[in-house]
Design an enzyme around this catalytic site. Structure first.
Site, PDB file in Angstrom:
ATOM      1  N   CYS A  84     -24.879  15.823  24.818  1.00 34.17           N
ATOM      2  CA  CYS A  84     -24.159  14.578  25.100  1.00 34.17           C
ATOM      3  C   CYS A  84     -22.656  14.825  25.166  1.00 34.17           C
ATOM      4  CB  CYS A  84     -24.552  13.505  24.069  1.00 34.17           C
ATOM      5  SG  CYS A  84     -24.094  11.840  24.595  1.00 34.17           S
ATOM      6  N   HIS A  97     -30.020  13.225  24.411  1.00 34.55           N
ATOM      7  CA  HIS A  97     -30.132  13.729  23.031  1.00 34.55           C
ATOM      8  C   HIS A  97     -31.549  14.247  22.799  1.00 34.55           C
ATOM      9  CE1 HIS A  97     -26.373  12.546  20.915  1.00 34.55           C
ATOM     10  NE2 HIS A  97     -26.286  11.666  21.899  1.00 34.55           N
ATOM     11  N   GLU A 132     -32.640  15.906  20.437  1.00 34.33           N
ATOM     12  CA  GLU A 132     -33.012  15.823  19.013  1.00 34.33           C
ATOM     13  C   GLU A 132     -33.469  14.417  18.617  1.00 34.33           C
ATOM     14  OE1 GLU A 132     -30.052  15.566  20.213  1.00 34.33           O
ATOM     15  OE2 GLU A 132     -28.558  14.824  18.785  1.00 34.33           O
TER      16      GLU A 132
END
Ligand code: MN
Length: 260
Positions: free
Chosen positions: A117, A222, A224
């Site tokens: 990001c 993202h 994650e």
């Protein structure tokens, strides 16, 4: 075990902070740590270094196998030689300088870098590129990349560029969906970079890599925060499975692994 350096997010000094009034904090967002741990590697938060410290950044980087740039606050327009168009978009100039130095030293030592990001945007700026300070007001054709009411639920479609590394990594995938929580985006691409993926409807850059350096890449989403921990959600064919991305990144790190 691979040692993965993670850039710190900065919490500016707050006089009313209940525990550390007036102190700047360097922190890690928890799910990024968990995502890396789930792949059997050891994440290490990299502090800022001090000019009087005998341990220099290059010494720290020598102990690490790769760098992951965390997401977080806006990149400061000053970092790419613009004035903020709105005080709300002033970003964090000091964190930018810290992370640009990290990128420089890891690249110098030939080690992999993954920007997430803000990290992807900063990689672009570190290579001389610029950003849209605020997509909705600077690119009218942009679709929705940020939803303040449902921050973690905003998703959109993305397609890989033909012949890109990511396309090779995800054979057979043409169109997929990713999460999206950014209001800034790449405007002018930095030198030596190539676009890996774009928003399907608006062409907004969603992933980049360094030409001839397959170990250095950035993604606007993202990974994650994607449901890597929930196999039932991973069966949703629309979401891009983040595992091949990290596994490829870690295998590049493994090739260059610290030997001691
Ligand atoms: Mn997006």
């Amino acid at each position: 075990m691979l040692r993965i350096g993670v850039s710190a997010a900065f919490q500016p000094p707050e006089l009313n902070h209940p525990v550390f009034p007036g102190r700047r904090l360097l922190y890690l967002e928890e799910s990024l740590g968990h995502w890396l741990l789930s792949h059997g590697v050891a994440p290490f938060l990299i502090p800022t270094t001090h000019s009087r410290s005998p341990v220099k950044l290059k010494d720290l980087v020598q102990q690490l196998d790769a760098l992951v740039l965390q997401g977080g606050t806006d990149v400061s327009p000053r970092t790419y030689m613009e004035e903020p168009l709105d005080p709300a978009w002033v970003g964090d100039f000091e964190r930018d300088q810290y992370e640009i130095e990290l990128i420089r030293v890891f690249m110098e030592q030939g080690k992999p870098v993954l920007g997430i990001c803000r990290g992807m945007q900063l990689l672009n700026v570190a290579m001389g590129g610029t950003l849209y300070q605020h997509l909705p007001s600077q690119l009218e054709t942009a679709g929705q990349h940020f939803d303040p009411k449902h921050r973690y639920k905003c998703v959109h479609s993305v397609s890989f560029e033909i012949g890109s590394r990511l396309q090779k990594l995800y054979p057979g995938t043409k169109l997929f969906r990713v999460n999206s929580m950014h209001h800034q985006a790449i405007r002018i691409l930095g030198q030596g970079l190539q676009v890996e993926a774009r928003g399907d409807t608006d062409g907004v850059v969603e992933a980049i890599s360094v030409k001839d350096r397959p170990e250095i890449l950035g993604v606007q989403w993202h990974p994650e925060f994607l449901p890597w921990a929930d196999p039932t959600l991973l069966q949703d064919q629309l979401f891009l499975d983040p595992r091949p991305l990290l596994m490829e990144f870690l295998s590049e790190a493994k090739k260059r692994q610290h030997k001691s």
